[in-house]
Each structure stands twice: as C-alpha cells, then as structure tokens.
Scaffold this motif. Structure first.
Motif, PDB file in Angstrom:
ATOM      1  N   UNK A 190      -6.442  10.227  -0.233  1.00 22.55           N
ATOM      2  CA  UNK A 190      -7.092  11.523  -0.019  1.00 22.55           C
ATOM      3  C   UNK A 190      -6.105  12.587   0.471  1.00 22.55           C
ATOM      4  N   UNK A 191      -4.947  12.167   0.959  1.00 18.25           N
ATOM      5  CA  UNK A 191      -3.962  13.122   1.474  1.00 18.25           C
ATOM      6  C   UNK A 191      -3.383  13.936   0.323  1.00 18.25           C
ATOM      7  N   UNK A 192      -3.295  15.236   0.517  1.00 20.05           N
ATOM      8  CA  UNK A 192      -2.694  16.116  -0.483  1.00 20.05           C
ATOM      9  C   UNK A 192      -1.231  15.720  -0.705  1.00 20.05           C
ATOM     10  N   UNK A 193      -0.874  15.440  -1.952  1.00 20.85           N
ATOM     11  CA  UNK A 193       0.495  15.060  -2.282  1.00 20.85           C
ATOM     12  C   UNK A 193       0.672  13.568  -2.491  1.00 20.85           C
ATOM     13  N   UNK A 194      -0.334  12.780  -2.107  1.00 23.78           N
ATOM     14  CA  UNK A 194      -0.232  11.331  -2.257  1.00 23.78           C
ATOM     15  C   UNK A 194      -0.862  10.920  -3.580  1.00 23.78           C
ATOM     16  N   UNK A 195      -0.142  10.130  -4.361  1.00 23.52           N
ATOM     17  CA  UNK A 195      -0.661   9.649  -5.631  1.00 23.52           C
ATOM     18  C   UNK A 195      -0.713   8.139  -5.674  1.00 23.52           C
ATOM     19  N   UNK A 196      -1.435   7.626  -6.641  1.00 19.82           N
ATOM     20  CA  UNK A 196      -1.608   6.175  -6.755  1.00 19.82           C
ATOM     21  C   UNK A 196      -0.301   5.449  -7.056  1.00 19.82           C
ATOM     22  N   UNK A 197       0.684   6.132  -7.612  1.00 21.95           N
ATOM     23  CA  UNK A 197       1.976   5.500  -7.912  1.00 21.95           C
ATOM     24  C   UNK A 197       2.713   5.085  -6.643  1.00 21.95           C
ATOM     25  N   UNK A 198       2.378   5.697  -5.513  1.00 26.81           N
ATOM     26  CA  UNK A 198       3.037   5.364  -4.248  1.00 26.81           C
ATOM     27  C   UNK A 198       2.434   4.132  -3.580  1.00 26.81           C
ATOM     28  N   UNK A 199       1.210   3.780  -3.943  1.00 24.65           N
ATOM     29  CA  UNK A 199       0.538   2.659  -3.278  1.00 24.65           C
ATOM     30  C   UNK A 199       1.283   1.327  -3.395  1.00 24.65           C
ATOM     31  N   UNK A 200       1.797   0.947  -4.572  1.00 22.04           N
ATOM     32  CA  UNK A 200       2.537  -0.329  -4.632  1.00 22.04           C
ATOM     33  C   UNK A 200       3.741  -0.355  -3.688  1.00 22.04           C
ATOM     34  N   UNK A 201       4.423   0.761  -3.554  1.00 23.20           N
ATOM     35  CA  UNK A 201       5.577   0.834  -2.641  1.00 23.20           C
ATOM     36  C   UNK A 201       5.117   0.672  -1.194  1.00 23.20           C
ATOM     37  N   UNK A 202       4.001   1.298  -0.861  1.00 22.25           N
ATOM     38  CA  UNK A 202       3.479   1.201   0.503  1.00 22.25           C
ATOM     39  C   UNK A 202       2.971  -0.211   0.790  1.00 22.25           C
ATOM     40  N   UNK A 203       2.272  -0.803  -0.168  1.00 22.33           N
ATOM     41  CA  UNK A 203       1.788  -2.184   0.006  1.00 22.33           C
ATOM     42  C   UNK A 203       2.956  -3.137   0.242  1.00 22.33           C
ATOM     43  N   UNK A 204       4.016  -2.988  -0.560  1.00 19.94           N
ATOM     44  CA  UNK A 204       5.186  -3.869  -0.445  1.00 19.94           C
ATOM     45  C   UNK A 204       5.858  -3.714   0.921  1.00 19.94           C
ATOM     46  N   UNK A 205       5.986  -2.481   1.377  1.00 17.24           N
ATOM     47  CA  UNK A 205       6.611  -2.238   2.684  1.00 17.24           C
ATOM     48  C   UNK A 205       5.778  -2.852   3.800  1.00 17.24           C
ATOM     49  N   UNK A 206       4.466  -2.689   3.717  1.00 17.13           N
ATOM     50  CA  UNK A 206       3.588  -3.273   4.735  1.00 17.13           C
ATOM     51  C   UNK A 206       3.683  -4.798   4.711  1.00 17.13           C
ATOM     52  N   UNK A 207       3.619  -5.388   3.511  1.00 12.52           N
ATOM     53  CA  UNK A 207       3.658  -6.854   3.371  1.00 12.52           C
ATOM     54  C   UNK A 207       4.955  -7.424   3.917  1.00 12.52           C
ATOM     55  N   UNK A 208       6.058  -6.728   3.667  1.00 15.84           N
ATOM     56  CA  UNK A 208       7.378  -7.181   4.134  1.00 15.84           C
ATOM     57  C   UNK A 208       7.410  -7.314   5.657  1.00 15.84           C
ATOM     58  N   UNK A 209       6.579  -6.547   6.329  1.00 16.55           N
ATOM     59  CA  UNK A 209       6.539  -6.568   7.794  1.00 16.55           C
ATOM     60  C   UNK A 209       5.282  -7.254   8.332  1.00 16.55           C
ATOM     61  N   UNK A 210       4.614  -8.035   7.465  1.00 16.53           N
ATOM     62  CA  UNK A 210       3.434  -8.779   7.889  1.00 16.53           C
ATOM     63  C   UNK A 210       2.223  -7.906   8.175  1.00 16.53           C
ATOM     64  N   UNK A 211       2.176  -6.753   7.550  1.00 19.83           N
ATOM     65  CA  UNK A 211       1.063  -5.823   7.755  1.00 19.83           C
ATOM     66  C   UNK A 211       0.345  -5.566   6.456  1.00 19.83           C
ATOM     67  N   UNK A 212      -0.743  -4.855   6.523  1.00 21.77           N
ATOM     68  CA  UNK A 212      -1.486  -4.454   5.339  1.00 21.77           C
ATOM     69  C   UNK A 212      -2.346  -3.250   5.669  1.00 21.77           C
ATOM     70  N   UNK A 213      -2.930  -2.681   4.629  1.00 21.76           N
ATOM     71  CA  UNK A 213      -3.858  -1.583   4.844  1.00 21.76           C
ATOM     72  C   UNK A 213      -5.097  -2.085   5.563  1.00 21.76           C
ATOM     73  N   UNK A 214      -5.746  -1.238   6.321  1.00 20.79           N
ATOM     74  CA  UNK A 214      -6.982  -1.586   7.003  1.00 20.79           C
ATOM     75  C   UNK A 214      -8.074  -1.795   5.962  1.00 20.79           C
ATOM     76  N   UNK A 215      -8.948  -2.738   6.252  1.00 25.56           N
ATOM     77  CA  UNK A 215     -10.137  -2.958   5.419  1.00 25.56           C
ATOM     78  C   UNK A 215      -9.817  -3.447   4.084  1.00 25.56           C
TER      79      UNK A 215
END
Length: 97
Positions: free
Chosen positions: A72-97
């Motif tokens: 929902x953030x202005x400027x954020x697109x779905x193409x960035x989600x895989x990069x964010x998921x990978x970064x979170x997973x690398x540190x044992x984290x994930x998106x909420x819910x």
C-alpha cells in the motif's frame, strides 16, 4: 505514444537534472545516498524511499507489517516483495500474518 517534455531542474545541492514528472527527487542525490549494503541496498529507489518514508529502516521493523500493508506504500511494487521476503528469511524473520 506521446513523450512528455522534460524540464531542467536544480536540486538544493546544485545538481542539474531533467525530469518529465512532478517528482522532485534528484537522481544524483538519490545515487549518493543509496546504502552500500543491507536489505535497503537491493531495492529500487522508489521502493527504498517508500519504506524509509514510513519509518522502516530495519528488518525487525519490516517484520511487523503484512505484505499487503507494504504494498500500500506509495512507490512500493510487487517486484520488491521477493527481495524483502528473502532478506527477512535470511535473518529468521517473516512478514506479519
């Protein structure tokens, strides 16, 4: 397809650049402030600004949001989600819910 006319602009730092949109962001300043490492460094400038403008500068902060909220953030697109998921997973984290 019509092309928009670009206008010459000068940022507060004195860099001259051409833009066809209303976006005031200076490309030179944006390149100079891009992080050298970390999860923000792999994102496009609009996606990085979208997170920063919403106070998200760490993976711990990012993990308190759902993917839907991030998109929902202005400027954020779905193409960035895989990069964010990978970064979170690398540190044992994930998106909420």
């Amino acid at each position: 397809m019509a092309t928009s006319e670009k206008s010459l602009r000068t940022c507060d730092q004195g860099h001259k650049f051409y833009k066809s949109s209303d976006c005031p962001t200076c490309p030179t300043c944006e390149n100079e402030r891009k992080p050298a490492d970390g999860f923000l460094s792999v994102l496009s400038a609009p996606a990085r600004r979208a997170l920063e403008n919403n106070g998200i500068t760490t993976l711990q902060q990012l993990s308190t949001y759902t993917e839907k909220e991030i998109l929902q953030f202005h400027g954020m697109g779905s193409a960035s989600l895989p990069k964010l998921r990978a970064a979170l997973k690398e540190h044992g984290l994930g998106f909420r819910g």
